[in-house]
Design an enzyme around this catalytic site. Structure first.
Site, PDB file in Angstrom:
ATOM      1  N   HIS A   1      -4.836   3.438  14.400  1.00  0.00           N
ATOM      2  CA  HIS A   1      -6.223   3.927  14.442  1.00  0.00           C
ATOM      3  C   HIS A   1      -6.342   5.107  15.409  1.00  0.00           C
ATOM      4  O   HIS A   1      -7.062   6.060  15.148  1.00  0.00           O
ATOM      5  CB  HIS A   1      -7.167   2.821  14.935  1.00  0.00           C
ATOM      6  CG  HIS A   1      -7.283   1.657  13.999  1.00  0.00           C
ATOM      7  ND1 HIS A   1      -6.742   0.423  14.279  1.00  0.00           N
ATOM      8  CD2 HIS A   1      -7.878   1.544  12.789  1.00  0.00           C
ATOM      9  CE1 HIS A   1      -7.024  -0.404  13.284  1.00  0.00           C
ATOM     10  NE2 HIS A   1      -7.698   0.241  12.367  1.00  0.00           N
TER      11      HIS A   1
ATOM     12  N   ALA B   1     -10.060  -4.381  16.006  1.00  0.00           N
ATOM     13  CA  ALA B   1      -8.697  -4.859  16.269  1.00  0.00           C
ATOM     14  C   ALA B   1      -7.764  -3.652  16.259  1.00  0.00           C
ATOM     15  O   ALA B   1      -6.773  -3.603  15.541  1.00  0.00           O
ATOM     16  CB  ALA B   1      -8.267  -5.907  15.248  1.00  0.00           C
TER      17      ALA B   1
ATOM     18  N   GLY C   1      -6.002   6.047   6.690  1.00  0.00           N
ATOM     19  CA  GLY C   1      -4.578   5.803   6.919  1.00  0.00           C
ATOM     20  C   GLY C   1      -3.838   5.593   5.606  1.00  0.00           C
ATOM     21  O   GLY C   1      -4.310   4.874   4.722  1.00  0.00           O
ATOM     22  N   GLN C   2      -2.665   6.197   5.505  1.00  0.00           N
ATOM     23  CA  GLN C   2      -1.859   6.061   4.271  1.00  0.00           C
ATOM     24  C   GLN C   2      -1.402   4.620   4.024  1.00  0.00           C
ATOM     25  O   GLN C   2      -1.089   4.248   2.899  1.00  0.00           O
ATOM     26  CB  GLN C   2      -0.624   6.969   4.330  1.00  0.00           C
ATOM     27  CG  GLN C   2       0.055   7.094   2.959  1.00  0.00           C
ATOM     28  CD  GLN C   2       1.501   7.507   3.014  1.00  0.00           C
ATOM     29  OE1 GLN C   2       1.824   8.468   3.720  1.00  0.00           O
ATOM     30  NE2 GLN C   2       2.370   6.816   2.295  1.00  0.00           N
ATOM     31  N   LYS C   3      -1.400   3.816   5.077  1.00  0.00           N
ATOM     32  CA  LYS C   3      -0.973   2.426   4.897  1.00  0.00           C
ATOM     33  C   LYS C   3      -1.798   1.744   3.805  1.00  0.00           C
ATOM     34  O   LYS C   3      -1.286   0.959   3.032  1.00  0.00           O
ATOM     35  CB  LYS C   3      -1.073   1.655   6.210  1.00  0.00           C
ATOM     36  CG  LYS C   3      -0.494   0.275   6.069  1.00  0.00           C
ATOM     37  CD  LYS C   3      -0.588  -0.465   7.349  1.00  0.00           C
ATOM     38  CE  LYS C   3      -0.879  -1.904   7.141  1.00  0.00           C
ATOM     39  NZ  LYS C   3      -2.085  -2.260   6.431  1.00  0.00           N
TER      40      LYS C   3
ATOM     41  N   MET D   1       2.305  -0.677  11.337  1.00  0.00           N
ATOM     42  CA  MET D   1       1.309  -1.218  12.276  1.00  0.00           C
ATOM     43  C   MET D   1       0.069  -1.639  11.504  1.00  0.00           C
ATOM     44  O   MET D   1      -0.345  -0.961  10.558  1.00  0.00           O
ATOM     45  CB  MET D   1       0.946  -0.174  13.313  1.00  0.00           C
ATOM     46  CG  MET D   1       2.051   0.087  14.288  1.00  0.00           C
ATOM     47  SD  MET D   1       1.484   1.202  15.583  1.00  0.00           S
ATOM     48  CE  MET D   1       2.998   1.420  16.494  1.00  0.00           C
TER      49      MET D   1
END
Ligand code: PAF
Length: 288
Positions: free
Chosen positions: A37, A32, A149-151, A189
């Protein structure tokens, strides 16, 4: 881009790359895919000669089976995006390929405190499941560089710990934590955003605004009033906050009274229309 479904084929190909002196960058995903990404792919291309991306929706990290069954699957579009982004190889295994003996129950990763807070306590077993699959993928790919990813701030710390637990196998892997990409309205995102309708996507930007507000209003002393205020604002706007927290940016130890110096990360998890959204922001950098 070469597509591999079988571990043996991927390993043989990787072996040839290494023999030719090529370094390996790895971007593990659950598909997804979105711009966030692709920014990890971009970082990998800068760090390594070849970039391997994996797409595997890992059943062992979903503590809620409904969440697993609702996880968006967009393989054809993902393949197009990865090829256009210049990914060298895609690893697309099925569940038996990754877990040939069924779900591995026996191994327990010593994650300590990291597993007891925030997503660790809200999603029991989640980080054990993440470690199970990431260790498996790292054993298969054996990359030089790993892009995260830092998210998923807590996940970055958990995987850093996993590499330490993996000893020699983890030592040679360099982690690169890439910044969170945002929609124009500030919403982080995420693959989960696909489950939000247009109005909720607009509303969800409030999570990022809340983090900005925390950064703005942060003062040394008791942090509970600020956390409660932000949590209350989110609730009154239709969110069900799971947590609004401030923590030490390196250890994730929750901070109740701030000395004005400690490096702090603000983290929020909140449900909107049944979709669990997370975001974070470094709100104070330590001064030496
Ligand atoms: O962040 C994710 O997408 C997943 O947790 C990961 C690291 C690919 C493991 O399944």
């Amino acid at each position: 881009m070469i597509l591999f479904k079988k571990i043996t084929d991927l390993r043989n190909w990787l072996e040839r790359q290494r023999k030719n002196g090529k370094s390996i960058g790895f971007v593990p995903t659950m598909g997804a895919l979105y711009q966030g990404h692709l920014s990890l792919i971009e970082t990998s291309k800068q760090k390594a000669a070849v970039t391997v991306c994996s797409i595997f929706v890992n059943p062992t990290q979903f503590n809620d089976p409904a969440d697993f069954s609702k996880y968006p699957v967009t393989i054809e579009k993902d393949i197009e995006l990865l090829a256009a982004a210049g990914t060298t190889a895609l690893f697309l295994p099925d569940v038996p390929e990754i877990y040939p003996n069924g779900r591995p129950e026996s191994k327990k990763y010593e994650l300590g405190y990291l597993e007891t807070v925030l997503d660790g306590s809200s999603r029991p077993g989640h980080f054990q499941g993440v470690c199970t699959v990431v260790e498996r993928l790292l054993e298969i790919v054996a990359p030089d560089h790993l892009m995260l990813g830092q998210k998923d701030y807590q996940q970055c710390l958990v995987i850093t710990r996993l590499l330490a637990l993996m000893g020699n196998a983890g030592n040679g892997i360099q982690i690169h934590i890439c910044p969170t990409l945002r929609e124009e309205n500030g919403l982080a995102m995420s693959s989960r955003n696909m489950r939000l309708n247009e109005a909720d996507r607009e509303k969800a930007a409030l999570i990022h605004q809340s983090l900005l507000q925390i950064r703005e209003e942060l003062q040394p002393g008791e942090l509970a009033p600020l956390k409660h205020k932000i949590s209350g604002l989110l609730s009154s706007d239709g969110f069900q906050p799971d947590y609004v927290e401030l923590a030490n940016a390196k250890t994730l130890a929750l901070v109740e009274v701030w000395d004005g110096k400690e490096e702090l990360v603000a983290l929020i998890a909140a449900f909107l229309s049944g979709v669990r959204l997370i975001d974070n922001m470094l709100v104070h950098k330590a001064t030496e």
